[in-house]
Design a protein around this motif. Sequence first.
Motif, PDB file in Angstrom:
ATOM      1  N   ASP A 325      65.641 -26.058  41.452  1.00  0.00           N
ATOM      2  CA  ASP A 325      65.794 -24.930  40.615  1.00  0.00           C
ATOM      3  C   ASP A 325      66.512 -25.888  39.197  1.00  0.00           C
ATOM      4  O   ASP A 325      67.773 -26.035  39.030  1.00  0.00           O
ATOM      5  CB  ASP A 325      66.984 -23.977  41.075  1.00  0.00           C
ATOM      6  N   GLY A 329      63.296 -19.747  37.176  1.00  0.00           N
ATOM      7  CA  GLY A 329      62.783 -18.423  37.980  1.00  0.00           C
ATOM      8  C   GLY A 329      62.861 -17.289  36.972  1.00  0.00           C
ATOM      9  O   GLY A 329      62.519 -16.300  37.186  1.00  0.00           O
ATOM     10  N   GLU A 334      58.509 -16.511  41.121  1.00  0.00           N
ATOM     11  CA  GLU A 334      59.180 -17.394  42.142  1.00  0.00           C
ATOM     12  C   GLU A 334      59.400 -16.645  43.385  1.00  0.00           C
ATOM     13  O   GLU A 334      59.707 -15.676  43.055  1.00  0.00           O
ATOM     14  CB  GLU A 334      60.439 -18.082  41.575  1.00  0.00           C
TER      15      GLU A 334
END
Length: 389
Positions: A325, A329, A334
């Motif tokens: 990550d 997102g 996602e």
Amino acid sequence: MPPRREPLVVLGLVGQYPMGGVAWQAIHYLLGFRALGWDVYYVEDSGAMPYDPRAGASTEDFSYAIGWVRDVMARFGLAERWAYVDLMRHEVHGLARARLDAIYRDAAALVNLCGATAPRDEHRHGPKLVYVETDPVYEQLRIANGEESSLGFLASHDVLFTYGENLGAADCPVPLGRFAWKTTRPPVVLDLWEPRTDPSAAYFTTIASWENRGKDITFDGVTYHWTKHTNFLHFLDLPKRTPQRFRLAMNPGDAAVEARVRRAGWELVDPEPVSRDVGGYRDFISASRGEFTVAKDIYVRPRSGWFSDRSVCYLAAAKPVVTQDTGFGKFVPEGEGLLAYATMEEALDALARVNADYPRHSAAARRVAAEAFDARSVLRRLLADAGLA
């Protein structure tokens, strides 16, 4: 879309780093712009010594680099639309010198992909200079540290784009300073990647360098590392905690490190055959179950929002991507087909979710590529934001 009469030039690194991933990055821009009607050209004009994979080192012999650029461009219908400028010998390969000068003069824009070229007088005869930063955070921190070379380089462009889509957000501590940055993301030409849903494919894979050196940077007492291996070590024991198998096209470059990685359960293959040809690069991805990868520390800790141009190739080939990550997102879909993780437990859960319903996640991967990374939509927005639409 109606054709544009003005040329649009992509300045790149295809010959300087003659590897599959670098070539695909440029091709997606070139063919993406062409699909939008532009008269596209690829030019390599940095003056840098290219890397020769046969010798494993940079060289003053440009013949391999020139041949690689020629072959890549011909493969994608650009045989008469490339130039390689050898500044050391004052030679131009591909296009004639007079033709290149005319293109520089008449072009609507020079898209300086990865900052491949430090703009010179001949690049400023009229085109708009557009910098596309594919590796965010480093230059922003150099500016914050007052590095004059970065100040001059960025100021020489008319428009600045970055893959750091989260730069400037409250949860991203990277200062933006005097420059206005526009955001973009890696484009992919979907027609070049045939979706292949193969539940029998065994390996999650990736193609990567183990360690990059020379671009770590310290700002405000914090050092950010421009390398993947520090994060990879955090997840070294992953294969021991899941039945999933992993294959990495990667060379750690150190026998002790390689032995440690193999003991942890990772299968390593020589990355050179994978990257020596654009077709081999695509075949490696297409034969994979999906991609599992980490990201460079400099992208992860500041939550830059960066996303990988290699990972978009996996998505376009309908290969689910499980990746570290970086804050992406917030900007791209996602959860299905593309899954982010921050901890070991989240990585294990993401892999288990993909394997529990592989066909669904495979279809979702292609859908994410189409919805978020399709070259036509990504580059149409870039051109509009650059004032070129």
